[in-house]
Enzyme design. Structure first.
Site, PDB file in Angstrom:
ATOM      1  N   GLU A  93      11.420  10.932  26.466  1.00 58.07           N
ATOM      2  CA  GLU A  93      11.069   9.644  25.881  1.00 58.07           C
ATOM      3  C   GLU A  93      11.629   9.522  24.467  1.00 58.07           C
ATOM      4  OE1 GLU A  93       7.196   8.215  28.267  1.00 58.07           O
ATOM      5  OE2 GLU A  93       6.710   9.573  26.634  1.00 58.07           O
ATOM      6  N   CYS A 106      12.656   7.631  16.994  1.00 64.38           N
ATOM      7  CA  CYS A 106      12.102   8.976  17.147  1.00 64.38           C
ATOM      8  C   CYS A 106      12.699   9.562  18.425  1.00 64.38           C
ATOM      9  CB  CYS A 106      10.583   8.860  17.250  1.00 64.38           C
ATOM     10  SG  CYS A 106       9.766  10.434  17.535  1.00 64.38           S
ATOM     11  N   CYS A 113       8.069  21.296  25.815  1.00 64.68           N
ATOM     12  CA  CYS A 113       8.032  22.135  24.614  1.00 64.68           C
ATOM     13  C   CYS A 113       7.334  23.429  24.970  1.00 64.68           C
ATOM     14  CB  CYS A 113       7.278  21.423  23.492  1.00 64.68           C
ATOM     15  SG  CYS A 113       7.377  22.278  21.900  1.00 64.68           S
ATOM     16  N   CYS A 117       1.136  23.681  20.884  1.00 66.45           N
ATOM     17  CA  CYS A 117       0.161  23.354  19.842  1.00 66.45           C
ATOM     18  C   CYS A 117      -1.055  22.725  20.540  1.00 66.45           C
ATOM     19  CB  CYS A 117       0.755  22.398  18.817  1.00 66.45           C
ATOM     20  SG  CYS A 117       2.167  23.128  17.951  1.00 66.45           S
ATOM     21  N   CYS A 120      -1.358  18.728  21.170  1.00 65.97           N
ATOM     22  CA  CYS A 120      -0.166  17.927  21.494  1.00 65.97           C
ATOM     23  C   CYS A 120       0.036  17.831  23.003  1.00 65.97           C
ATOM     24  CB  CYS A 120       1.070  18.548  20.839  1.00 65.97           C
ATOM     25  SG  CYS A 120       2.595  17.664  21.222  1.00 65.97           S
ATOM     26  N   GLU A 167      10.937  21.246  20.190  1.00 69.98           N
ATOM     27  CA  GLU A 167      11.060  21.855  18.873  1.00 69.98           C
ATOM     28  C   GLU A 167      12.559  21.937  18.544  1.00 69.98           C
ATOM     29  OE1 GLU A 167       9.467  22.736  16.148  1.00 69.98           O
ATOM     30  OE2 GLU A 167      11.400  23.503  15.468  1.00 69.98           O
ATOM     31  N   SER A 198      12.043  17.482  12.168  1.00 67.85           N
ATOM     32  CA  SER A 198      10.665  17.955  12.030  1.00 67.85           C
ATOM     33  C   SER A 198      10.500  19.244  12.810  1.00 67.85           C
ATOM     34  CB  SER A 198       9.694  16.894  12.564  1.00 67.85           C
ATOM     35  OG  SER A 198       8.357  17.350  12.450  1.00 67.85           O
ATOM     36  N   SER A 220       5.430  20.521  10.331  1.00 63.70           N
ATOM     37  CA  SER A 220       4.119  20.224  10.898  1.00 63.70           C
ATOM     38  C   SER A 220       3.147  21.319  10.491  1.00 63.70           C
ATOM     39  CB  SER A 220       4.233  20.149  12.430  1.00 63.70           C
ATOM     40  OG  SER A 220       5.032  19.035  12.786  1.00 63.70           O
ATOM     41  N   LEU A 221       2.345  21.035   9.488  1.00 65.54           N
ATOM     42  CA  LEU A 221       1.512  22.083   8.879  1.00 65.54           C
ATOM     43  C   LEU A 221       0.128  22.150   9.530  1.00 65.54           C
ATOM     44  CD1 LEU A 221       2.142  24.059   6.584  1.00 65.54           C
ATOM     45  CD2 LEU A 221       0.900  22.540   5.053  1.00 65.54           C
ATOM     46  N   HIS A 222      -0.626  21.083   9.420  1.00 68.02           N
ATOM     47  CA  HIS A 222      -1.896  20.882  10.129  1.00 68.02           C
ATOM     48  C   HIS A 222      -3.076  21.743   9.702  1.00 68.02           C
ATOM     49  CE1 HIS A 222       0.612  18.407  12.537  1.00 68.02           C
ATOM     50  NE2 HIS A 222       1.152  19.373  13.238  1.00 68.02           N
ATOM     51  N   CYS A 340       2.557   9.490  17.941  1.00 67.48           N
ATOM     52  CA  CYS A 340       2.818  10.925  17.740  1.00 67.48           C
ATOM     53  C   CYS A 340       1.985  11.759  18.713  1.00 67.48           C
ATOM     54  CB  CYS A 340       2.423  11.369  16.339  1.00 67.48           C
ATOM     55  SG  CYS A 340       3.262  10.501  15.038  1.00 67.48           S
TER      56      CYS A 340
END
Ligand code: SAH
Length: 363
Positions: A93, A106, A113, A117, A120, A167, A198, A220-222, A340
């Site tokens: 997508e 995007c 992936c 995470c 996600c 990724e 990213s 992407s820290l989170h 996202c």
């Protein structure tokens, strides 16, 4: 048999090498890139400044292959999402987000992936394969064609973010080559700063990127501590925060102090307390950093909920007091699952594919 070389798989340098190896003059690569990326032409018959014998040879040895648009959805807020088929089993997508001052596309770098995470939906689907250069640059090419770019040369897509499925640093060579087609004047000619990669924090990839590219970096820290980040972003066990932030510092130095964007998904009761905001402020001290707070976007069985707006505002204010430029990303395209973390495409995970023959063997 299909001609071997897909010309959409060749970045500017590879295109020059291809024509050189075929014994052609260097300007042939320039002509070809202009046909493909300035005029959007992929019929050899229309490429009138290329000699007939050369076009004949190209017809026998090359092809122009791109993903196929399966569907397009338009959100009430103007966001558009496309499902693109890349092979018989797999689809990806891409999402276009129009704003008053820019248009951001995007794009995806992998089918699925592998990093899983916890919050996600792409990760929940598993991993199938890397996208090739044509499948990455093809997302921008197809959307540009759809939006009329090749006729108007108006930059409706002014920014590209590698924030779709996958990724990007785990598909390094193809992503870098595709980004060079976004940036090169013979490609789409976007400024380095308007192309953002990213990453979830693949430290060696960040260092390699610093050597080859000047694009904007988002991380992407989170979570502000290893303890919490280990739970949300499993790859943190391999590349913990201290190593990740050191790599970010090196990247900022290599690119002349451009700020790095830190993405932080706001999960109610998980990572959104004032204490965590203060901890994050301390962690990022001294780095050229911006923070993007992303209100969590739910999906079936996600097991998390979005932080309430007052908690997000308070978190933002604490970061701002600590001197960090902080914005809250407005969810876009939620009604069409384009926000996202909601991109899923259609992924045949590699594990399932490997399992199948074994099952047959036992029966
Ligand atoms: N793998 C790369 C590229 C994907 S970017 C990376 O992780 O940076 C997609 C962004 O959306 C990441 O910051 C990701 O953490 C975030 N995200 C993932 N799931 C989300 C969700 N359900 N709600 C909000 N943001 C999410």
């Amino acid at each position: 048999m299909e001609p071997a070389t897909n010309l959409f798989d060749l970045g500017p340098a590879a295109m020059r090498e291809y024509f050189a190896a075929a014994g052609e003059r260097p300007y042939r690569a320039t002509q070809m890139l202009k046909w493909m990326y300035h005029r959007g032409v992929t019929e050899l018959g229309s490429m009138t400044d290329i000699s007939k014998p050369l076009r004949q040879r190209l017809a026998e040895t090359t092809r122009f292959a791109l993903p196929e648009i399966v569907s397009e959805q338009v959100s009430a807020d103007g966001t558009r999402k496309w499902l693109l088929r890349v092979d018989a089993q797999n689809s990806i997508e891409s999402v276009f987000i129009p704003e008053p001052d820019r248009g951001t596309l995007c794009i995806s770098s992998q089918v699925g992936c592998a990093l899983d995470c916890s919050f996600c939906s792409t990760g929940k689907q598993g991993f199938s394969r890397n996208l090739d250069v044509a499948e990455i640059i093809g997302q921008l090419w197809l959307v540009n064609r759809r939006l009329g770019y090749f006729e108007s040369r108006q930059r409706i897509v002014s920014n590209v973010v590698m924030m779709g499925m996958g990724e990007p640093l785990l598909n390094f060579d193809n992503v870098v080559q595709a980004m060079s087609l976004m940036i090169d004047d013979l490609g789409f000619g976007l400024a380095h700063k308007r192309v953002t990669l990213s990453t979830v924090g693949v430290v060696p990839g960040i260092d390699r990127l610093a050597e080859t590219s000047q694009v904007s970096l988002a991380v992407s820290l989170h979570a502000p501590t290893d303890e919490l980040r280990n739970l949300l972003v499993p790859i943190n066990r391999r590349y913990p925060l201290a190593e990740l932030l050191a790599a970010c510092r090196r990247y900022a130095e290599a690119t002349g102090g451009e700020p790095i964007t830190f993405e932080y998904v706001m999960l109610a009761g998980i990572n959104d307390s004032p204490a965590e905001a203060r901890e994050l402020g301390r962690l990022l001290r001294g780095l050229p950093a911006k923070v993007n707070l992303i209100p969590f976007n739910a999906f079936p069985q996600s097991g998390y909920t979005r932080s309430p707006m007052p908690a997000i505002d308070q978190f933002r204010d604490i970061l701002r007091e600590a001197g960090l430029v902080t914005i809250t990303r407005r969810p876009r395209g939620e009604d069409i699952d384009a926000a996202c973390g909601q991109l899923v495409g259609q992924v045949l995970p590699r594990a399932a594919r490997l399992r199948r023959p074994r099952l047959e063997h036992h029966t």
